[in-house]
Motif scaffolding. Structure first.
Motif, short mmCIF file in Angstrom:
data_model
loop_
_atom_site.label_atom_id
_atom_site.label_comp_id
_atom_site.label_asym_id
_atom_site.label_seq_id
_atom_site.Cartn_x
_atom_site.Cartn_y
_atom_site.Cartn_z
N PRO A 191 80.65 57.29 80.53
CA PRO A 191 81.49 56.30 79.82
C PRO A 191 81.75 55.08 80.70
O PRO A 191 82.03 55.20 81.89
N THR A 192 81.66 53.91 80.10
CA THR A 192 81.65 52.68 80.89
C THR A 192 82.99 51.98 80.97
O THR A 192 83.22 51.20 81.91
N GLY A 193 83.91 52.19 80.04
CA GLY A 193 85.15 51.42 80.00
C GLY A 193 86.00 51.61 81.24
O GLY A 193 86.68 52.63 81.38
N GLY A 194 85.99 50.64 82.14
CA GLY A 194 86.74 50.73 83.38
C GLY A 194 86.11 51.60 84.44
O GLY A 194 86.51 51.57 85.60
N PHE A 195 85.12 52.39 84.05
CA PHE A 195 84.51 53.34 84.97
C PHE A 195 83.20 52.84 85.58
O PHE A 195 82.80 53.32 86.63
N ALA A 196 82.50 51.92 84.91
CA ALA A 196 81.17 51.53 85.36
C ALA A 196 81.19 51.05 86.80
O ALA A 196 80.35 51.44 87.63
N GLN A 197 82.15 50.19 87.14
CA GLN A 197 82.23 49.71 88.52
C GLN A 197 82.57 50.85 89.48
O GLN A 197 82.16 50.83 90.65
N ASP A 241 84.41 54.29 76.10
CA ASP A 241 85.73 54.70 76.58
C ASP A 241 85.66 56.16 76.98
O ASP A 241 85.10 56.99 76.26
N PRO A 242 86.22 56.51 78.15
CA PRO A 242 86.09 57.89 78.63
C PRO A 242 86.87 58.91 77.83
O PRO A 242 86.54 60.09 77.86
N THR A 243 87.92 58.50 77.13
CA THR A 243 88.75 59.46 76.42
C THR A 243 88.44 59.52 74.94
O THR A 243 88.01 60.54 74.42
N THR A 244 88.64 58.40 74.25
CA THR A 244 88.47 58.43 72.80
C THR A 244 87.03 58.64 72.40
O THR A 244 86.75 59.03 71.28
N GLN A 245 86.09 58.40 73.31
CA GLN A 245 84.69 58.65 72.99
C GLN A 245 84.07 59.69 73.91
O GLN A 245 83.51 60.69 73.45
N GLY A 246 84.16 59.47 75.23
CA GLY A 246 83.44 60.31 76.17
C GLY A 246 83.75 61.78 76.06
O GLY A 246 82.86 62.61 75.85
N LEU A 247 85.04 62.15 76.19
CA LEU A 247 85.40 63.56 76.12
C LEU A 247 85.23 64.12 74.72
O LEU A 247 84.90 65.29 74.53
N LEU A 248 85.45 63.28 73.72
CA LEU A 248 85.28 63.76 72.35
C LEU A 248 83.81 64.07 72.06
O LEU A 248 83.49 65.08 71.44
N ARG A 249 82.94 63.19 72.52
CA ARG A 249 81.50 63.44 72.29
C ARG A 249 81.05 64.70 73.01
O ARG A 249 80.23 65.47 72.50
N PHE A 250 81.60 64.92 74.20
CA PHE A 250 81.20 66.10 74.97
C PHE A 250 81.88 67.37 74.46
O PHE A 250 81.24 68.36 74.17
N GLY A 251 83.22 67.34 74.35
CA GLY A 251 83.96 68.57 74.11
C GLY A 251 84.17 68.94 72.67
O GLY A 251 84.34 70.11 72.35
N ILE A 252 84.17 67.94 71.77
CA ILE A 252 84.45 68.23 70.37
C ILE A 252 83.18 68.15 69.52
O ILE A 252 82.86 69.06 68.76
N ARG A 253 82.45 67.06 69.66
CA ARG A 253 81.27 66.86 68.81
C ARG A 253 80.00 67.48 69.37
O ARG A 253 79.01 67.59 68.66
#
Length: 490
Positions: free
Chosen positions: A260-266, A313-325
């Motif tokens: 996830p890139t939002g704030g994390f890419a750097q 976004d690491p939360t609303t997308q990243g963890l959801l894509r991994f852990g829920i979907r």
């Protein structure tokens, strides 16, 4: 987020009842959702998962930029259990009787994620000093907004006494907001002084580290096993890419990797270059984004982008894509999200998958020197008595029980050894977190960009790395990033 003495222990929001936790080997079901939600759209459970981790990520992301987005489910985040804030009888830690009698108001600024911690300190200070009022402003969603609030109030004649400083905004807090030097001698003997360098700027301790995080990988162990991937190979970027190839060619119809890139890419870039002992900021404060290590890191991130769309976004997308979907096999997270968010996901038994956790990889031939995310507590008061009282508030917020309560809610690295002892049951519940203890001696301070516009570097660099991950030429983009950031830090 730390303990709140005024609130009860949080009720568990998992509809299956309290105590549901994600453990090593826990199985997450492909159909995990609540009534009215869609398996392809973030429903109530998805919002809950996002809300439980958002607060921790605001305080734990790799810098002070605005990468952590405001989340509508923030109100669902867990609060820490009640905890006791106090101050040991160390010379200078408690305000003098003269100053305790003179000061009637203290003003503290924090992120929304630290609201409970601030309330713990408020409760302690107002009980210890009858007649004192501690005014809290704890609604900022990121450090830039926090700086704006402090600056605006100071201009209006309402100066701040205590503030939470993001590690990569230490120059702003020291040079523009007047953060006062603090002495480690004020801290309890149990404070783990290995963390102190993270809060230093210009040779002075300007923020006592309070919440410290690192990057981590989570992976679907079942998918890796079917692809013939040994999780131990995820220790280097070469191993991660080899695993991604094997997963893509295994016929499992799942995106191999999502960073996830939002704030994390750097943060990915700075952590990877640090593994080769080549920080992206030189000793003179200038950028070093065209080094061989930076180019190698950028090439890895560019390749990751070819495996599919990376979450924004690491939360609303990243963890959801991994852990829920169940759309991704490997994903990047930050420590507070491991226990704070995934603990509420249902155990779906044999229909689910096993989850593994590993430190973020190094470049080939590199060693673990992870860039720390998080924040510290700073004293902004210049008046002697206000400063004494502000210092007592800071020390109170570092009480072992408060640190322990915060770690139970958001799994930052505990900065107090006594608190770590209290957390033995927590680490028995989440033993996968203990592997990060070994990284503490090798933690590296986030780049502290100075200059008039140094506070803009986080987002500027993040944008450039996102461009690389979405198809821009790594070499050309790094050269342009070098030019832009050199201008910002003049």
């Amino acid at each position: 987020m730390l303990g709140n003495v005024s609130e009860p222990r949080p009720r568990h929001l998992d509809p299956r009842g309290p105590g549901t936790r994600l453990r090593p080997g826990t199985r997450l079901g492909p159909g995990t959702r609540l009534a009215g939600s869609s398996p392809r759209r973030a429903g109530p459970l998805a919002a809950l998962l996002a809300g439980t981790v958002t607060a921790g990520l605001l305080a734990g992301c790799g810098g002070g930029g605005s990468g952590a987005a405001t989340d509508p489910a923030e109100s669902l985040r867990p609060t820490a259990r009640p905890a006791t804030a106090n101050v040991d009888d160390v010379a200078g830690a408690k305000a003098s009787p003269e100053c305790a009698a003179a000061v009637k108001t203290l003003r503290m600024f924090a992120l929304g994620s630290l609201n409970d911690a601030a309330k713990s300190g408020k409760a302690y200070m107002e009980k210890a000093h009858p007649g004192l009022t501690v005014e809290l402003t704890a609604d900022a969603t990121g450090y830039p907004q926090l700086v704006q609030q402090i600056s605006a109030d100071r201009a209006a004649g309402r100066p701040a006494d205590v503030a939470v400083a993001g590690f990569d905004l230490l120059p702003t807090f020291a040079d523009k907001l007047g953060a006062q030097p603090l002495s480690p001698r004020l801290l309890r003997a149990s404070y783990d002084q290995r963390f102190l360098p993270l809060g230093e700027y210009g040779g002075r301790l300007v923020a006592v580290p309070q919440q410290v995080s690192t990057l981590a990988l989570v992976y679907n162990a079942d998918v890796l096993a079917k692809a013939g991937v040994d999780p131990k190979t995820l220790g280097t970027t070469t191993g991660v890419l080899a695993a991604a190839e094997r997963i893509r060619n295994s016929g499992q119809q799942i995106q191999p990797i999502d960073l996830p890139t939002g704030g994390f890419a750097q943060w990915y870039l700075t952590t990877l270059t640090s593994s080769k002992n080549t920080p992206v900021m030189k000793a003179d404060g200038q950028p070093d984004l065209t080094s061989p290590a930076a180019r190698e890191a950028a090439a890895f991130l560019a390749k990751v982008g070819t495996y599919g769309t990376q979450s924004s976004d690491p939360t609303t997308q990243g963890l959801l894509r991994f852990g829920i979907r169940h759309e991704t096999a490997i994903s990047a997270v930050t420590l507070p999200s491991l226990a704070a968010g995934l603990r509420y996901v249902h155990d779906q038994g044999a229909q689910g998958f096993k989850v593994g956790v590993a430190p973020f990889p190094t470049l080939p031939g590199g060693t673990q020197h992870p860039v720390a995310g998080g924040n510290g507590l700073s004293v902004l008061s210049t008046d002697r008595c206000q400063r004494e009282m502000a210092t007592e508030l800071v020390v109170a917020l570092l009480a072992p029980d408060v640190i322990a309560a915060g770690t139970e809610a958001f799994s930052f690295l505990p900065v107090d050894t006594e608190a770590r002892g209290q957390l033995a049951p927590f680490y028995r519940e989440f033993p996968e977190l203990t592997q990060f203890d070994a990284l503490i001696p090798d933690l590296v301070q986030a780049p502290t960009w100075g200059g008039e516009r140094g506070g803009e570097v986080h987002d500027a660099l993040n944008d450039e790395v996102v461009a690389i991950m979405t198809g821009a030429d790594p070499g050309t983009t790094l050269t342009e990033a070098q030019r832009k950031i050199a201008t910002l830090v003049k």
